[in-house]
Design an enzyme around this catalytic site. Structure first.
Site, short mmCIF file in Angstrom:
data_model
loop_
_atom_site.label_atom_id
_atom_site.label_comp_id
_atom_site.label_asym_id
_atom_site.label_seq_id
_atom_site.Cartn_x
_atom_site.Cartn_y
_atom_site.Cartn_z
N GLY A 13 0.81 -1.22 0.00
CA GLY A 13 0.00 0.00 0.00
C GLY A 13 0.84 1.27 0.00
CB VAL A 15 1.39 3.70 4.87
CG1 VAL A 15 2.30 3.71 6.08
CG2 VAL A 15 0.49 4.93 4.88
CB SER A 40 0.30 -9.95 -2.85
OG SER A 40 -0.66 -8.99 -3.20
NE ARG A 111 -3.60 4.98 14.99
CZ ARG A 111 -4.01 5.59 13.90
NH1 ARG A 111 -5.07 6.39 13.96
NH2 ARG A 111 -3.40 5.43 12.76
CB CYS A 146 -1.83 11.27 8.96
SG CYS A 146 -3.51 11.28 8.32
CB SER A 176 -1.12 10.53 -0.04
OG SER A 176 -0.76 11.52 0.90
CG HIS A 235 -2.86 15.66 6.30
ND1 HIS A 235 -3.02 15.38 4.97
CD2 HIS A 235 -3.27 14.53 6.96
CE1 HIS A 235 -3.51 14.16 4.82
NE2 HIS A 235 -3.66 13.62 6.01
CB THR A 318 2.32 9.01 3.44
OG1 THR A 318 3.15 9.71 2.51
CG2 THR A 318 0.87 9.11 3.03
#
Lengths: 342, 342, 342, 342
Positions: A13, A15, A40, A111, A146, A176, A235, A318
Site C-alpha cells: 500500500g 504507507v 499477493s 490505538r 496522520c 494520499s 496535511h 505519509t
C-alpha cells in the site's frame, strides 16, 4: 554491526511503500520480509503491486518475494512494521504479537487499547511502559493518526508550559491520506471533500492520550473539521487553542524554539519545528519535505480573539504522519533496548 | 413597464461579468452602460475584455460600447452597480454619488464607513436607513465580503433566537474570489494557499455590523482562518459557534427551516437554506448552483464540544457572495422606493 | 399524447444518472423503470446510490424503486437505455433483446458486432438498417466511445467533402470518463495519466465504422494518444487530419457551418458546431455546456504542416459522449417508427 | 581549484531560482552576482523576491545583494547565466556580450540569430563553433524551449539512425513553464488551457536547428499542439514520428539504450533516458525528478499506424528544460576551454 531485519506488513500500500523507502538505507534496520495479502503472496514485489511513489523503488525491492502475513512463515524475524488496513490489522497484528513479535503499527486497530502505547517519540516516549501490560513476549506499539501527529507535536511544548484547555482544529488534507486508490478523482477535481473518514473522531481523542500520562489522558477538548483537498501529500492544520495560562504568540514561538526531546534517533529531524515567517506559509507543495518529511512547519502564529492563540501546522502525512512515525517508534524501542532478540 | 437602466462599473472583471449575467434578463433592470478603466473606454466590450465565465456573454453585450467611469458621460442614468477594485472604487463611487447616483457596490472601499449601509437583504434591510446620513441626493450601499455573506445569513436566525457570542471560522475558498488573473496557478496546483488577502480581517468585523443595529455592531467575536484551495467557484466555510442560550443541532435546523425574510425579490431564492443530510456535503463543485447560485447550503450540523454548535456553510462566491449580493441590494432599494428617479 | 416509458439499465452509475437527467423532462419519453445490480434491487433509488452530479436528482427519482436487470420483472416496457458496465452488459442486453426490447446502449459490449448499429444520429442514421439483421423482435443499438463521438461529428462534413485519409489524435480527457469511482485522486492531483483504459484502441476503429457504410468501414487510419487530466467533465481532442482532396481551414469552417443533418430531434442542438475564434479555446470548464452539453466546440482551425489540417474539438463526455448520445439514438429510432409498440 | 564566479541575470524569477539551486553546490561554478530589475537592485535577495520553489533557498542566498543588470557594476566577472524575460533579454544580453561576457541564456531573444548557438550538449555541442561568428570577445549561447529539449534529445538517436521526416507532437505542459505568476489559477483549476504562448511556433523550428548542422537546419516538419494542464512541473509530450528508414519500437529502444554523448559534465545524468515499461508512464508528478531533473523519461513506444513510430517523452521543464539546460551549456563551454578568463 549487523542490521536488524524487519518484516513489513501491508507492504504493497501507499504507507507500506513509504516504509520500504524509510528502511532502504536505514542505519539500524533492514527489510527482512515483505508481507501482504494472500493474493499477493508468492509473487515478486514488482508483480504484486505497482510502485506509486515518485521515482523508483529502492534497488532490489522489486525482486523480493512477497509473503503472506503469517509469522510462522518468516523464520527468525522478531520485529514487524505494520501499514495494514485497520480491519485486517486486528487479527494479524495480534497473531504476530502472540508469536513474540514487536509489532510497530501505523494501523488504528489497537490505538484505543489501554495496554497498547500510542506514541510519538518526542511527545510521550514514556508511554512505552505500557507494553509490560501486554501478555507474552510480544507487544504492539502504535502511532497516532496522520493529523494527530503534527497537532500533538505542536501542542506538546505549549501544553507543558501553559496547559491546553480546548482546541478548534480545521484541516486541509491531502489525498494520499486515504491510501490507494482512496478518494475518487471525481470527488476531488476542482472540489473539496468534507469529512474524510473518521478523522474528526480520532482527533477528538488521540491528542489527549498523547499529552496525558500512561493511565489518564489529558483533559482538554478538541473539536475538529477535516476536509480533503486536491493536494497529493501534506496535511495543513489550523489550530485555535485555549490554554490555562495565557500564551502569547511570542511565548509560543519561544516554546517551540526551546523544545528539545533529548532524543537522538536517525529519523528525527533537527530542528523539529520549522517556524515560517511569511504570512502565506506553510503550504503543502512547498513545505512537506522539510526535515526529510519529518519536520513540522508552523506559521501565522497569532492572537486568537476567541481561543487565545492560533497558528497553522503542516506535516507530510505519509512520512511524519504514518511511515516515518512508525519507524521513529521502532528506533525509539531499539534505543531503549526493548526490541526482542532473536 | 420599462426597465430601469443601470450603469455597471468595473464591467470587465470577474464580478463585472457576473453582474452582466445577472442583469441580462432581469425583470426590473437593464444594462444602461458598461464602464471600465480609461484604457478600455471607447472600445466595444468584446474588444475591451475577454469573457471568462462559462458559456457565451448575453446577446448584444459584446457589441456594447465601454465608457469611462465618469457619471458626466452617461446621460440620464441614476443607478450604478459597482464591481470595481477597491482602490479605484473610492474616488469613482464618491463621484457617482456626488452626481446623484444610487451606487450599489460590491467593492470594499466604503464598507467601513458608518454612514454607508453594509447590507444583505434577508439579514439587515433596515440598515438602508443609513443612506439618509449621506450628503446630497446620491448614496452608496455596499454588500459584505464573499465569505461574510453566507456566514451572516447562516448566523442570522441563530443570532435572533440564541444570541451569538463567539465564532471560530475556517474557509476553503475558490480562486475566483481573487478576481482575474488573481491567484497564480503555480500557487494553487496541487496546493493550498493560506491567507487570501485580507479576508480574515474582514470576517472579524463585517458579521457584527450585519447582525447589529444601524448604530452598533453586534458584540460577538470572530476568529477566522481563510485558505484558498484549487476550486473554481464556491467558498466552503466551517463555523464553530458559541451562543448565549444553548442551541442544539435540531434547534439550529429548526431556526433555518423557519427563517423567512418576508422579502419577495427576483434574485432571492426560495428556500434560502438548503439543508444537506449527507455527511460529505456541501461540496463546492456539486452545490454552488443551488437557488441559481443564491442559496446557502448547510450541512454537518453537530454539537461542537468546544463552542456548542458547528456546521458547514457553502455559497457561490461570485454570485451570492458578490454580483448577486449587489443585485439583490439593488432590488431591495427599488422595492422600497429608494432609487432616484431620472 | 402519453410518453413512452423507458427502462434505464445501470441507473446508479455516472452515465446512468445523466440518463435520468436526460429523461426527466423529455417530451417523448419517461422513466419507466430504474434497473441496477442485484445488490441494489428492491431498494429506493436514494438508498441504492449516491447522486453524484451537481445539484439535486429530478423530483421523485430518489423514491423510485430499483429493479434487477431482468426484463421479466418490468411489465409492459419494451424500450431500454443502457449505461451498464460493458462486462455486465453483454448478457443483460442480450436478454432484453431476446425479450423483444429495443436496447439503446452506451456500453461497448456490442459495438463491434457487425449486426449492431453503431450510430450518431447526425453522422450515420442510415446504419439503423442493421437492426433487421438481428434475430427476433428486439434489437440493440449502440453509440460510440465518448471521444469517438465529437471526433466523428467533426470529421463527418470533412469526410464527405474532402475524404479523410489519416488522423493523428491526442486527448485531454476528464475524469468522469472513467465512471465512479474511476480514477484514483492520487493519480490525478497535480498530474496527468496517460492511457485511460482502451480508448486508443476504440478510437482506432470506431470513427471508420461511423463514417463508412453499413457493410464497410471507411478506409482511413487513426493514431490516438489518450491522456486523462484533472478536469471533471469534457474531453478536449486535438485532430491533425490528412484528406484526399486538400482542405484549407476556411473550407473546413465552411463545411462545419454548412452542415445540416436534416434531423429535428429534441436533444440535438442547433447549431451543432460552435466555432470558437479565440486561440485558447475551446476549454473544458468554459465550453462543455454549450447546446445543453450536446454541441461540439471547434477551435484553432489551422494548416497542419504534416497532415494538412488541424483543429481542436471539445464535447461533454458524459452528455454528448454518453447519455445524450444514447438518448438521441432513442429519439432517432422513435422518429423513424422503429420502436416496438407494447 | 577555485570556482568560477557566475552572474545570474533574472535571478528573482522561477528559472532564476532554479539557476541558484543549480549553482549552489556546483563543483566548477559559484554564484558571483545576482542581477534583477532596477526595482530590485540594492535590496537583499530575500527582500527583492519571494522564494517560490519547494524548501529553502541555498544558505546565504537570501542575504546576497541584488545588482542591476549592468555589466559595469559587477567587477571582474566574465560569465553570466541568463533567465531573463525575452523582451528584456535582448538589450541586456547584448550589453553583457559587448562587455566581454560569455552569456549562457535560457531566454528566447537570440535563439533565432544564426550566429548564436542553440545548443543541447548531448545533441549538438559542435554548434558552439558559431560563437566565433559573433563580434568581440564576448558571446551568447542559448538553449531551446522547454519542450524542444526533451523532444530533440529523444529524436537525436533516431534521427542519426533513421532520419526524421515529420512529427506530430502534442503536449501536456506544467504551469511553471509560464513563469511566475504565469497562468491564472482561474484558467487552470479543473481545466486545461490550449496554446500556452508561442510554444507551437518554437517547436516548429527549434528541433530542426538542433538536429541540423551549424549552417543548415534539418529538413523535417513539425506540427505541434501545446496545452497547459494543472501540473506544477513536468512537460509530457506525445511524439508521432515518420522516419526515412523504418524504425520499429524495438529499434527505437535500442537506439536510446545505445546513445552515448561521450560527455562527462557534472549536470548530465547517466543514464540520460529512462525507458519506462508500464503503459501509464511517464507521469509528471512521479517521474520528473529522475536524474536530478535532468533525465528524459520515455514510454509507450509503439507502432504508429499513421506516422510509423510513436512514444511519450517527459522532462522537468524548469530543470532539464530551462535552468539545467543553461547550466549544462555552461559546463560544456568550460569543458571545451571556451569561457573567457578574467
Amino acid at each position: 554491526m549487523s542490521k536488524i531485519p524487519v518484516a513489513i506488513l501491508g507492504a504493497t500500500g501507499m504507507v507500506g511503500q513509504r516504509l520500504i523507502q524509510g528502511l532502504a538505507d536505514h542505519p539500524w534496520f533492514s527489510i527482512g520480509a515483505l508481507c501482504a495479502s494472500e493474493r499477493s503472496a508468492g509473487q515478486r514485489y514488482g508483480q504484486a503491486c505497482v510502485w506509486r511513489l515518485p521515482g523508483e523503488p529502492p534497488p532490489g525491492v522489486q525482486d523480493m518475494q512477497v509473503h503472506a502475513s503469517d509469522p510462522g512463515a518468516l523464520g527468525e524475524l522478531r520485529v514487524a512494521l505494520s501499514a495494514m488496513p485497520s480491519s485486517a490489522a486486528r487479527a494479524v497484528e495480534a497473531e504476530f504479537r502472540a508469536s513474540g513479535y514487536a509489532v510497530v503499527s501505523n494501523a488504528s486497530a489497537y490505538r484505543e487499547d489501554p495496554s497498547v502505547p500510542l506514541v510519538i517519540p518526542e511527545v510521550n516516549a514514556h508511554h512505552l511502559g505500557l507494553i509490560n501490560r501486554q501478555p507474552g513476549q510480544g507487544y504492539i506499539v502504535t502511532n497516532p493518526n496522520c493529523c494527530a501527529i503534527p497537532l500533538a507535536l505542536a501542542l506538546a511544548p505549549l501544553h507543558r508550559a501553559f496547559g491546553v484547555e480546548a482546541l478548534c482544529v480545521s484541516t486541509w488534507q491531502a489525498v494520499s491520506g486515504a491510501g490507494y486508490p482512496g478518494e475518487s478523482a471525481w470527488d476531488m477535481v476542482g472540489n473539496v471533500h468534507p469529512h474524510p473518514g473518521d478523522e474528526e473522531e480520532k482527533l477528538a481523542i488521540e491528542p489527549q492520550r498523547l499529552l496525558g500520562s500512561m493511565d489518564a489522558p489529558a483533559a482538554f477538548t478538541v473539536s475538529a473539521r477535516c476536509v480533503r483537498v486536491a493536494t497529493a501529500d501534506g496535511h495543513l492544520i489550523s489550530v485555535q487553542v485555549r490554554t490555562e495560562k495565557p500564551c502569547t504568540p511570542n511565548q509560543a514561538l519561544e516554546a517551540w524554539r526551546g523544545f528539545d526531546s533529548g532524543l537522538e534517533l536517525p529519523s528525527l529531524p533537527k530542528p523539529l519545528f520549522h517556524l515560517l515567517e511569511r504570512r502565506d506559509r506553510p503550504q503543502p507543495r512547498l513545505d512537506i519535505d522539510r526535515g526529510r518529511g519529518m519536520a513540522v512547519s508552523l506559521g501565522r502564529v497569532q492572537v486568537c480573539p476567541v481561543m487565545g492563540l492560533k497558528f497553522y501546522a503542516l506535516a507530510h502525512n505519509t512520512v511524519r504522519g504514518a511511515a516515518g512515525a512508525a519507524i521513529s517508534n521502532l528506533e525509539l524501542l531499539q534505543s531503549q533496548g526493548l526490541l526482542p532478540s532473536v
